[in-house]
Design an enzyme around this catalytic site. Structure first.
Site, PDB file in Angstrom:
ATOM      1  NE  ARG A  15      -5.580   2.571   2.300  1.00  0.00           N
ATOM      2  CZ  ARG A  15      -4.435   2.172   2.877  1.00  0.00           C
ATOM      3  NH1 ARG A  15      -3.909   0.994   2.579  1.00  0.00           N
ATOM      4  NH2 ARG A  15      -3.843   2.931   3.783  1.00  0.00           N
ATOM      5  CG  ASP A  16      -4.317   0.282   6.187  1.00  0.00           C
ATOM      6  OD1 ASP A  16      -3.923  -0.700   5.553  1.00  0.00           O
ATOM      7  OD2 ASP A  16      -3.607   0.881   7.019  1.00  0.00           O
ATOM      8  CG  HIS A 207      -0.846   4.513   9.295  1.00  0.00           C
ATOM      9  ND1 HIS A 207      -1.941   4.751   8.490  1.00  0.00           N
ATOM     10  CD2 HIS A 207      -0.640   3.175   9.216  1.00  0.00           C
ATOM     11  CE1 HIS A 207      -2.365   3.627   7.955  1.00  0.00           C
ATOM     12  NE2 HIS A 207      -1.595   2.652   8.374  1.00  0.00           N
ATOM     13  CB  CYS A 240       0.133  -4.186   4.858  1.00  0.00           C
ATOM     14  SG  CYS A 240       0.762  -3.896   3.202  1.00  0.00           S
TER      15      CYS A 240
HETATM   16  C1  LIG Z   1       2.169  -0.361  -8.162  1.00  0.00           C
HETATM   17  C2  LIG Z   1       1.680  -1.551  -8.972  1.00  0.00           C
HETATM   18  C3  LIG Z   1       0.579  -1.147  -9.914  1.00  0.00           C
HETATM   19  C4  LIG Z   1       2.875  -2.050  -9.773  1.00  0.00           C
HETATM   20  O1  LIG Z   1       2.565  -3.331 -10.318  1.00  0.00           O
HETATM   21  P1  LIG Z   1       3.328  -3.877 -11.610  1.00  0.00           P
HETATM   22  O2  LIG Z   1       2.833  -5.267 -11.838  1.00  0.00           O
HETATM   23  O3  LIG Z   1       4.788  -3.681 -11.420  1.00  0.00           O
HETATM   24  O4  LIG Z   1       2.836  -2.809 -12.674  1.00  0.00           O
HETATM   25  P2  LIG Z   1       2.479  -2.852 -14.175  1.00  0.00           P
HETATM   26  O5  LIG Z   1       2.554  -1.442 -14.623  1.00  0.00           O
HETATM   27  O6  LIG Z   1       3.332  -3.891 -14.875  1.00  0.00           O
HETATM   28  O7  LIG Z   1       0.943  -3.324 -14.199  1.00  0.00           O
HETATM   29  C5  LIG Z   1       0.519  -4.651 -14.016  1.00  0.00           C
HETATM   30  C6  LIG Z   1      -0.969  -4.727 -14.384  1.00  0.00           C
HETATM   31  O8  LIG Z   1      -1.739  -3.910 -13.501  1.00  0.00           O
HETATM   32  C7  LIG Z   1      -2.372  -2.850 -14.244  1.00  0.00           C
HETATM   33  N1  LIG Z   1      -2.300  -1.637 -13.435  1.00  0.00           N
HETATM   34  C8  LIG Z   1      -1.191  -0.979 -13.075  1.00  0.00           C
HETATM   35  N2  LIG Z   1      -1.524   0.055 -12.294  1.00  0.00           N
HETATM   36  C9  LIG Z   1      -2.863   0.041 -12.185  1.00  0.00           C
HETATM   37  C10 LIG Z   1      -3.776   0.872 -11.511  1.00  0.00           C
HETATM   38  N3  LIG Z   1      -3.384   1.916 -10.774  1.00  0.00           N
HETATM   39  N4  LIG Z   1      -5.084   0.581 -11.601  1.00  0.00           N
HETATM   40  C11 LIG Z   1      -5.512  -0.473 -12.328  1.00  0.00           C
HETATM   41  N5  LIG Z   1      -4.675  -1.305 -12.989  1.00  0.00           N
HETATM   42  C12 LIG Z   1      -3.359  -1.034 -12.908  1.00  0.00           C
HETATM   43  C13 LIG Z   1      -1.603  -2.749 -15.550  1.00  0.00           C
HETATM   44  O9  LIG Z   1      -2.397  -2.176 -16.540  1.00  0.00           O
HETATM   45  C14 LIG Z   1      -1.260  -4.193 -15.790  1.00  0.00           C
HETATM   46  O10 LIG Z   1      -2.414  -4.873 -16.232  1.00  0.00           O
HETATM   47  P3  LIG Z   1      -2.312  -5.999 -17.391  1.00  0.00           P
HETATM   48  O11 LIG Z   1      -1.795  -5.266 -18.601  1.00  0.00           O
HETATM   49  O12 LIG Z   1      -1.311  -7.005 -16.883  1.00  0.00           O
HETATM   50  O13 LIG Z   1      -3.709  -6.495 -17.492  1.00  0.00           O
HETATM   51  C15 LIG Z   1       1.188  -2.698  -8.038  1.00  0.00           C
HETATM   52  O14 LIG Z   1       2.294  -3.195  -7.352  1.00  0.00           O
HETATM   53  C16 LIG Z   1       0.143  -2.258  -7.058  1.00  0.00           C
HETATM   54  O15 LIG Z   1      -0.958  -1.894  -7.438  1.00  0.00           O
HETATM   55  N6  LIG Z   1       0.466  -2.317  -5.738  1.00  0.00           N
HETATM   56  C17 LIG Z   1      -0.445  -1.865  -4.702  1.00  0.00           C
HETATM   57  C18 LIG Z   1      -0.289  -2.714  -3.471  1.00  0.00           C
HETATM   58  C19 LIG Z   1      -1.186  -2.172  -2.371  1.00  0.00           C
HETATM   59  O16 LIG Z   1      -2.233  -1.619  -2.629  1.00  0.00           O
HETATM   60  N7  LIG Z   1      -0.750  -2.343  -1.103  1.00  0.00           N
HETATM   61  C20 LIG Z   1      -1.481  -1.866   0.022  1.00  0.00           C
HETATM   62  C21 LIG Z   1      -1.462  -0.372   0.160  1.00  0.00           C
HETATM   63  S1  LIG Z   1      -0.028   0.239   1.022  1.00  0.00           S
HETATM   64  C22 LIG Z   1      -0.425   0.041   2.682  1.00  0.00           C
HETATM   65  O17 LIG Z   1      -1.403  -0.572   2.994  1.00  0.00           O
HETATM   66  C23 LIG Z   1       0.433   0.704   3.712  1.00  0.00           C
HETATM   67  C24 LIG Z   1      -0.205   1.946   4.335  1.00  0.00           C
HETATM   68  C25 LIG Z   1      -0.396   3.044   3.296  1.00  0.00           C
HETATM   69  O18 LIG Z   1      -1.471   1.663   4.871  1.00  0.00           O
HETATM   70  C26 LIG Z   1       0.700   2.500   5.439  1.00  0.00           C
HETATM   71  C27 LIG Z   1       1.301   1.415   6.381  1.00  0.00           C
HETATM   72  O19 LIG Z   1       0.602   0.899   7.261  1.00  0.00           O
HETATM   73  O20 LIG Z   1       2.474   1.096   6.167  1.00  0.00           O
END
Ligand SMILES: CC(C)(COP(=O)([O-])OP(=O)([O-])OC[C@H]1O[C@@H](n2cnc3c(N)ncnc32)[C@H](O)[C@@H]1OP(=O)([O-])[O-])[C@@H](O)C(=O)NCCC(=O)NCCSC(=O)C[C@@](C)(O)CC(=O)[O-]
Length: 303
Positions: A15-16, A207, A240
């Site tokens: 994943r990450d 992490h 990220c």
């Molecule tokens: C949170 C949101 C969804 C807000 O995103 P948004 O654009 O504000 O949300 P929205 O509700 O307006 O949705 C936009 C579109 O996405 C769809 N949608 C909405 N949610 C989903 C879903 N779950 N699955 C599938 N589709 C989804 C939704 O249906 C819509 O589709 P459209 O109508 O435009 O076709 C977005 O910002 C997002 O997905 N962000 C994720 C970013 C990410 O994955 N980052 C990496 C992970 S964190 C990380 O790596 C750190 C970590 C954990 O490892 C620890 C560290 O090291 O710090």
């Protein structure tokens, strides 16, 4: 710390590690990676994420990945879930473990999940409540615990506030993420100890990303403080997508070498892990980011 202690490594490579790959990684490769990591003995393999595919296209095949893996008895395969839609998709795919995520910095959260900390906590509360009611195991992540690429310094109290909120929601484990790898041992330990005044150490994980080459030193300092859950990524894959300059996670094989050298147990087979690191590097046409994957006879000095 006691030599015979078990350290639970949460392998986050699929994943990450993969979420940040620019070229599309095939579903078959993702499945093979998870299966190989399971065979190495990891107790937890974070498999994929059910985030918006508009935001992270690499994880768009989450359901297909989960449908294809061979689950090892007793192992956990959590997936990242950002909101209720993500939980729906994860439940439909038969998930039994999830991870929700937020940050200790508003600026990072806005880039990563399009809302500030308080709004993210409001969104996550019903997700965690439903997951817990359905009997799922829920992990909470906090990013930017030792620094934010947009805000700079992050006060420890801001981290502790989010730890308390995720604990109150019902997260079984909380992982403290140094997203951009800027932390050093003394600060990492102080941050962990501050969090442990609110949530038992046994429910905290660390992490570290290795951007500044500090990850193993930070782990050691946190082991001394009592942490026994450490996240890492095979071959040091990762970064990220919303933290420019963040390098890969601490490499699992370097971590296993360290822990076995300390006499600690992980359940992970180092040779098989190094083979897996070399294999995924070849699949992705990357040079190994870990020290161990560059060495042919890592076993000679291990343990
Ligand atoms: C949170 C949101 C969804 C807000 O995103 P948004 O654009 O504000 O949300 P929205 O509700 O307006 O949705 C936009 C579109 O996405 C769809 N949608 C909405 N949610 C989903 C879903 N779950 N699955 C599938 N589709 C989804 C939704 O249906 C819509 O589709 P459209 O109508 O435009 O076709 C977005 O910002 C997002 O997905 N962000 C994720 C970013 C990410 O994955 N980052 C990496 C992970 S964190 C990380 O790596 C750190 C970590 C954990 O490892 C620890 C560290 O090291 O710090």
């Amino acid at each position: 710390m006691s030599a015979s202690d078990f350290v639970r490594i949460v392998e986050v490579g699929p994943r990450d590690g993969l979420q940040n790959e620019a070229a599309e990684v095939s579903t078959a490769t993702k499945i093979a990676l998870i299966d190989r990591l399971s065979a190495c003995g990891f107790p937890v393999v974070e498999a994929t994420s059910f985030v918006s595919p508009r935001w992270v296209p690499q994880m768009a095949d989450a359901a297909a990945v989960l449908g294809g893996i061979a689950r090892r008895d007793g192992a956990l395969y959590p997936v990242l879930v950002p909101n209720e839609k993500g939980l729906e998709r994860a439940l439909a795919a038969g998930v039994r473990e999830i991870a929700v995520f937020t940050a200790a910095s508003d600026a990072f959260n806005r880039r990563n999940i399009n809302c500030d900390i308080d709004e993210s906590l409001r969104r996550l509360a019903p997700v965690v409540a439903r997951a817990v009611a359905d009997g799922l195991w829920v992990r909470g992540y906090i990013s930017t615990v030792l620094g934010c690429p947009y805000q700079g310094r992050v006060p420890v109290n801001d981290v502790v506030r989010v730890v308390k909120a995720l604990d109150a929601m019902g997260c079984a484990e909380i992982s403290l993420g140094d997203t951009i790898g800027v932390g050093t041992a003394k600060k990492a330990r102080a941050m962990l100890e501050a969090c442990a005044t609110e949530v038992p150490m046994a429910r905290l994980a660390v992490h570290f990303h290795d951007t500044y080459g500090q990850a193993l030193a930070n782990v050691y300092a946190c082991l001394e403080a009592g942490v026994r859950v450490v996240d890492a990524s095979v071959a040091g894959l990762g970064g990220c997508p919303y933290a420019q300059g963040a390098s890969g996670n601490l490499a699992s094989e370097d971590l296993v070498y360290q822990l076995h050298g300390l006499g600690m147990n992980t359940g992970v087979e180092l040779d098989a892990l190094c083979d897996t690191a070399r294999w995924i590097n070849a699949e992705l046409s990357r040079e190994p980011a870990s020290k161990l994957a560059r060495i042919a006879n890592e076993r000679r000095f291990a343990g």
